[in-house]
Enzyme design. Structure first.
Site, PDB file in Angstrom:
ATOM      1  N   HIS A 246       0.831  -1.201   0.000  1.00 34.15           N
ATOM      2  CA  HIS A 246       0.000   0.000   0.000  1.00 34.15           C
ATOM      3  C   HIS A 246       0.867   1.252   0.000  1.00 34.15           C
ATOM      4  O   HIS A 246       1.944   1.257   0.594  1.00 34.15           O
ATOM      5  CB  HIS A 246      -0.905   0.047   1.235  1.00 34.15           C
ATOM      6  CG  HIS A 246      -1.729  -1.184   1.408  1.00 34.15           C
ATOM      7  ND1 HIS A 246      -2.683  -1.566   0.497  1.00 34.15           N
ATOM      8  CD2 HIS A 246      -1.739  -2.117   2.381  1.00 34.15           C
ATOM      9  CE1 HIS A 246      -3.244  -2.695   0.924  1.00 34.15           C
ATOM     10  NE2 HIS A 246      -2.692  -3.043   2.050  1.00 34.15           N
TER      11      HIS A 246
ATOM     12  N   HIS B 210       3.246  -7.604   1.596  1.00 35.09           N
ATOM     13  CA  HIS B 210       2.546  -8.503   2.517  1.00 35.09           C
ATOM     14  C   HIS B 210       1.502  -9.340   1.806  1.00 35.09           C
ATOM     15  O   HIS B 210       0.975  -8.935   0.763  1.00 35.09           O
ATOM     16  CB  HIS B 210       1.886  -7.705   3.649  1.00 35.09           C
ATOM     17  CG  HIS B 210       0.853  -6.721   3.185  1.00 35.09           C
ATOM     18  ND1 HIS B 210       1.180  -5.507   2.631  1.00 35.09           N
ATOM     19  CD2 HIS B 210      -0.491  -6.767   3.186  1.00 35.09           C
ATOM     20  CE1 HIS B 210       0.077  -4.848   2.330  1.00 35.09           C
ATOM     21  NE2 HIS B 210      -0.970  -5.594   2.649  1.00 35.09           N
TER      22      HIS B 210
ATOM     23  N   ARG C 246      -1.139  -4.535  -6.364  1.00 29.28           N
ATOM     24  CA  ARG C 246      -0.883  -5.973  -6.412  1.00 29.28           C
ATOM     25  C   ARG C 246       0.453  -6.214  -7.109  1.00 29.28           C
ATOM     26  O   ARG C 246       0.651  -5.796  -8.251  1.00 29.28           O
ATOM     27  CB  ARG C 246      -2.039  -6.627  -7.172  1.00 29.28           C
ATOM     28  CG  ARG C 246      -2.254  -8.079  -6.871  1.00 29.28           C
ATOM     29  CD  ARG C 246      -3.497  -8.613  -7.594  1.00 29.28           C
ATOM     30  NE  ARG C 246      -4.730  -8.264  -6.922  1.00 29.28           N
ATOM     31  CZ  ARG C 246      -5.797  -7.745  -7.552  1.00 29.28           C
ATOM     32  NH1 ARG C 246      -5.769  -7.498  -8.838  1.00 29.28           N
ATOM     33  NH2 ARG C 246      -6.878  -7.470  -6.869  1.00 29.28           N
TER      34      ARG C 246
HETATM   35 ZN    ZN Z   1      -3.008  -4.914   2.892  1.00 21.45          ZN
END
Ligand code: ZN
Length: 312
Positions: free
Chosen positions: A98, A173, A193
């Site tokens: 993110h 993650h 992604r």
């Molecule tokens: Zn996340």
């Protein structure tokens, strides 16, 4: 007179990697064996909770937030700041990262970035999680990603029930299959992604965001030791703080009997993750999500249950 507790009706999502535990173990009345996420406390347009009873019954959380700022301590945010989810991963989630607020502001139409954290509700004996990566420099990072050297790139760490992880922006993650997680996060849905195990969704691979991922991934990653901490040793009948950052404070309450504490925060999100009991005489059980509003005062909790709580 004490303000009402804001009980919320959660929203469940269908995902290719989801399972059936949200219905079978938490009792959410949703069909399908692809239930990935329960958005338990959410004012996000992609899955908004409605107040379940009392004075504000039927209103969306975002509407209560904008029409009754006094219930949230008149905070200086333009939207309800947090989002609480339970995630049931039957299969691996994509590997993602993110952006922070500054990057999202510039590249995502003024959206918030996303900081999140995980508490492991349950997982198999030899479970693992992806957190961090093994690249030493940005060049190495770009090479590993561009050339698909996933085994070199991805850092997989063992994880146990009762572990807690802070996922700062820039942290690679992924939740792996078998994990059941409670996520506390900024109210944002911006995800890049990096890799999706070459899976197909509706016959096509899901979109990857390689350029943006390389932009925002922190190099080197935070050490493995600093990435996961066990919080199974908490004292009973006490609201214990697990983490405190610019975006949230997260607590856990292990109740066996009763506890009395002051709701001294602008608001306090609570999710029952195990067992049942009562809050000031109102029955609550596993799967319930609610908000104790500003000025709620004394909280008298009784029962045998575990709760996660959060505020800003
Ligand atoms: Zn996340």
């Amino acid at each position: 007179m004490q303000r009402d507790i804001l009980f919320l009706e959660s929203v469940c999502t269908h995902n290719i990697w989801g399972g059936s535990r949200l219905r079978e173990e938490f009792g959410y009345p949703v069909e399908g064996n692809d239930l990935g996420e329960c958005w338990g406390i959410s004012a996000h347009p992609n899955g908004e909770c409605v107040v379940a009873g009392g004075e504000f019954a039927g209103m969306h959380l975002s509407e209560v937030w904008s029409r009754h700022p006094e219930l949230f301590g008149k905070l200086d945010y333009d939207r309800f700041p947090l989002l609480i989810k339970i995630i049931d991963a039957r299969d691996n989630l994509s590997i993602q990262v993110h952006p922070d607020d500054a990057y999202a502001m510039e590249h995502e139409n003024g959206s918030f970035g996303k900081t999140e954290c995980w508490y492991v509700l349950d997982c198999p004996e030899d479970a693992s999680i992806i957190i961090g990566h093994n690249a030493g420099t940005k060049e190495e990072l770009a090479d590993m990603i561009a050339n698909g050297k996933w085994n070199d790139f991805i850092r997989e760490l063992p994880v146990k029930k009762g572990d807690f992880m802070q996922i700062d922006p820039g942290t690679v993650h992924a939740i792996k299959g078998g994990l059941l997680i409670l996520e506390t996060q900024q109210n944002s849905d911006i995800t890049y992604r990096v890799y999706d195990y070459d899976r197909l969704s509706g016959g096509k691979p899901r979109e990857l965001h390689i350029e943006k991922s390389i932009d925002v991934i922190t190099v080197p990653a935070k050490s493995a030791e600093d990435s996961i901490k066990s919080v199974t040793d908490l004292p009973k009948n006490e609201l214990c703080k697990l983490y405190d950052c610019d975006y949230y404070k997260v607590f856990k309450l292990n109740l066996e009997g009763e506890v009395c504490f002051e709701q001294k925060y602008p608001f306090l999100n609570m999710s029952v993750i195990e067992g049942s009991g009562s809050i000031n005489g109102v029955t609550v059980k596993k799967g319930d999500h609610f908000i104790l509003p500003y000025g709620y005062g004394e909280v008298q909790a009784e029962g045998i249950m575990e709760l996660m709580a959060s505020t800003v």
